[in-house]
Design a protein around this motif. Structure first.
Motif, PDB file in Angstrom:
ATOM      1  N   UNK A  71       1.000  -1.229  -0.428  1.00 46.06           N
ATOM      2  CA  UNK A  71       0.308  -0.175  -0.029  1.00 46.06           C
ATOM      3  C   UNK A  71       1.109   1.415   0.028  1.00 46.06           C
ATOM      4  N   UNK A  72       0.413   2.499   0.617  1.00 39.92           N
ATOM      5  CA  UNK A  72       1.263   3.813   0.408  1.00 39.92           C
ATOM      6  C   UNK A  72       2.483   3.303   1.009  1.00 39.92           C
ATOM      7  N   UNK A  73       3.677   3.189   1.009  1.00 39.42           N
ATOM      8  CA  UNK A  73       4.570   3.387   1.443  1.00 39.42           C
ATOM      9  C   UNK A  73       4.949   2.381   1.776  1.00 39.42           C
ATOM     10  N   UNK A  74       4.889   1.628   1.031  1.00 36.73           N
ATOM     11  CA  UNK A  74       5.316   0.251   1.422  1.00 36.73           C
ATOM     12  C   UNK A  74       5.304  -0.244  -0.616  1.00 36.73           C
ATOM     13  N   UNK A  75       5.884  -1.871  -0.534  1.00 37.59           N
ATOM     14  CA  UNK A  75       5.986  -2.162  -2.184  1.00 37.59           C
ATOM     15  C   UNK A  75       6.889  -3.867  -1.464  1.00 37.59           C
ATOM     16  N   UNK A  76       7.595  -4.337  -2.888  1.00 36.98           N
ATOM     17  CA  UNK A  76       7.645  -5.891  -2.753  1.00 36.98           C
ATOM     18  C   UNK A  76       8.707  -5.749  -1.989  1.00 36.98           C
ATOM     19  N   UNK A 114       2.072  -7.467 -11.431  1.00 36.47           N
ATOM     20  CA  UNK A 114       1.085  -7.365 -10.534  1.00 36.47           C
ATOM     21  C   UNK A 114       1.713  -6.088  -9.354  1.00 36.47           C
ATOM     22  N   UNK A 115       3.072  -5.571  -9.947  1.00 38.40           N
ATOM     23  CA  UNK A 115       3.529  -4.110  -9.423  1.00 38.40           C
ATOM     24  C   UNK A 115       2.328  -2.581 -10.174  1.00 38.40           C
ATOM     25  N   UNK A 116       1.722  -2.897 -11.458  1.00 41.32           N
ATOM     26  CA  UNK A 116       1.360  -2.022 -12.423  1.00 41.32           C
ATOM     27  C   UNK A 116      -0.379  -2.448 -12.341  1.00 41.32           C
ATOM     28  N   UNK A 117      -0.402  -3.244 -11.807  1.00 38.97           N
ATOM     29  CA  UNK A 117      -2.488  -3.721 -12.060  1.00 38.97           C
ATOM     30  C   UNK A 117      -3.031  -2.697 -11.151  1.00 38.97           C
ATOM     31  N   UNK A 169       0.498   4.160  -8.385  1.00 40.62           N
ATOM     32  CA  UNK A 169      -0.364   3.801  -8.719  1.00 40.62           C
ATOM     33  C   UNK A 169      -0.779   5.209 -10.196  1.00 40.62           C
ATOM     34  N   UNK A 170      -0.477   6.424  -9.901  1.00 42.42           N
ATOM     35  CA  UNK A 170      -0.320   7.615 -10.555  1.00 42.42           C
ATOM     36  C   UNK A 170      -0.070   7.837 -11.944  1.00 42.42           C
ATOM     37  N   UNK A 171       1.695   6.915 -11.803  1.00 40.42           N
ATOM     38  CA  UNK A 171       2.841   6.857 -12.683  1.00 40.42           C
ATOM     39  C   UNK A 171       1.833   5.546 -13.754  1.00 40.42           C
ATOM     40  N   UNK A 172       1.368   4.399 -13.606  1.00 41.70           N
ATOM     41  CA  UNK A 172       1.060   3.265 -13.766  1.00 41.70           C
ATOM     42  C   UNK A 172      -0.339   3.673 -14.992  1.00 41.70           C
TER      43      UNK A 172
END
Length: 478
Positions: A155-160, A197-200, A241-244
């Motif tokens: 979510x916001x602030x976290x990732x893979x 998943x990253x760009x989903x 989210x905004x980028x993709x």
């Protein structure tokens, strides 16, 4: 484990109450028992905890939450937010939205959400790893994580990176668990994540907006032509989210005329080059002073108010309020973020004749592909592995037969296009697109059938009806 009581905080928060108000609005278009509606709205489990970490030569207390909103489906599902703005009310609201989101797109999860009250920028990688692993240990001790219990995600602030730490910690605490990697989604591919998943989430937002503008009847009321071609769009937020979302909207024919970030906003009615803006920001640390922008604003909120057809808030909640909604020039709001429009602002925008593509549908791409990843982890087989080569060989045989009987010879490139078997990424994107297309038209059909005032209310009606049916089928409610 504690009972949720947002009013007990020294600060006054209303996000969860706003979400509940949407359910109340949807209830006017259905005939469900008031007690059942109260159960649907309530957060079933709220776990609030804290733990110490070492920071330098001293200790610091970290506050954290995990909320399981609904157990009408198992496991529950939802991301973990890393932000110093996190509070209990926000986590409860986001968990509730996840419940309705999953129901809308027919993903068989209950809603959940997590939050860690830190600003990740203030911590080293080692400290962030320590915090994430300790958070996972606390969830494991209380049975708030597991492939059949509760499955976190980014979510916001976290990732893979954070998801890989969670998976590794859970594996260490559950040796021999065959499905342990299904305890979390959004993992790197190398740790049995899933392609796409990253760009989903951003891809899903783009599909949602495309479906909205594809309905000629609705676009005619706004004075717009159907389709994304030539539509001018302002995007708030250049995170994942905004980028993709921007990337896929551009690929679908739209024009991005504005970007808004926390440091300010830029605008050019002729269009902005996404990758060039990203490059400029990496080099300078800001989207401001971008040479191809015709306007720039130190106050990011002013960027939302510039001329466009579609506004995509893809940052945080409560960005469009009663104070600024009257100055918006967009005719469509596509909510990439969770809760970016307050109920009062939404009502005012609809009163002006605008359309809002609601968050719990529009940004459901992330949980949809997370569902695919979870299925992959439980089946222990990557999508496409079993059938891809067979499909290619079958298509090759068919092409050979056609060429031998017709005398037509295809070029190597034509054969490659025809006989190619689907990769995991292609299957994931296909499943995501089908989900977003079907769900949008289900929501719109419900809106038209019951003469509902907005797509958001219609989406909540769809969700509440499905959740109520689940409780009935479980024998929990008559």
């Amino acid at each position: 484990m504690t009972n949720a009581n947002p009013s007990s905080s020294k600060e006054e928060f209303h996000f969860f109450a706003d979400v509940c108000s949407y359910v109340d609005q949807a209830a006017k278009y259905s005939n469900h028992d008031p007690g059942l509606l109260a159960q649907i709205k309530a957060c079933n489990s709220v776990y609030r905890f804290q733990f110490p970490i070492r920071k330098g030569n001293s200790f610091e207390i970290v506050h954290a939450w995990r909320v399981e909103h609904s157990h009408h489906m198992s496991p529950t599902k939802g991301g973990i937010r890393y932000s110093d703005m996190v509070n209990e009310d926000e986590v409860m609201a986001l968990a509730a939205l996840m419940t309705y989101k999953c129901a809308i797109v027919n993903v068989p999860f209950g809603g959940a959400k997590g939050g860690i009250k830190i600003n990740p920028k203030n911590y080293s990688v080692a400290e962030l790893e320590n915090i994430t692993r300790r958070y996972t240990v606390e969830l494991t001790k209380k049975n708030f994580i597991g492939p059949g219990i509760d499955v976190p995600a980014p979510d916001y602030g976290s990732g893979e990176r954070e998801m890989s730490w969670i998976a590794d910690t859970y594996l260490a605490m559950n040796p021999g668990s065959l499905d342990a990697l299904g305890c979390v989604t959004g993992k790197p591919i190398a740790l049995h994540g899933i392609a796409g998943r990253k760009e989903a989430t951003g891809r899903g937002v783009a599909y949602a907006i495309r479906e909205c503008v594809s309905v000629a009847e609705d676009m005619k009321k706004l004075g717009l032509t159907p389709g994304l071609e030539g539509k001018k769009i302002i995007v708030q937020g250049l995170g994942n989210v905004g980028y993709h979302t921007s990337k896929f909207l551009l690929e679908l024919g739209a024009t991005i005329v504005g970007f808004c970030e926390y440091e300010g906003a830029i605008y050019n009615e002729d269009g902005l080059d996404l990758e060039d803006v990203i490059k400029h920001r990496k080099e300078s640390g800001s989207i401001l002073a971008y040479s191809k922008a015709k306007k720039e604003f130190k106050n990011s909120a002013e960027g939302l108010e510039q001329p466009c057809d579609i506004l995509v808030p893809a940052a945080l909640e409560n960005q469009i309020t009663e104070k600024n909604v009257g100055r918006l020039q967009a005719k469509i709001i596509g909510e990439g973020a969770n809760g970016p429009t307050t109920p009062g602002a939404a009502a005012a925008f609809l009163e002006k004749g605008g359309i809002i593509v609601p968050d719990m549908y529009a940004n459901a791409g992330g949980v949809t592909v997370s569902y695919f990843e979870w299925l992959k982890n439980l089946s222990h087989v990557a999508f496409g592995r079993m059938a891809r080569r067979y499909d290619e060989n079958s298509s090759t045989n068919l092409m050979n037969l056609i060429e031998s009987t017709t005398g037509i010879t295809l070029s190597a490139e034509q054969r490659r296009v025809v006989v190619k078997g689907a990769s995991e990424l292609e299957l994931v994107n296909s499943g995501l697109e089908d989900t977003m297309v079907r769900s949008y038209h289900e929501i719109r059909e419900k809106k038209m059938q019951r003469n509902i005032d907005s797509l958001r209310t219609a989406a909540f009606v769809v969700a509440v009806d499905k959740i109520a049916t689940s409780y009935s089928n479980m024998g929990i409610w008559p």
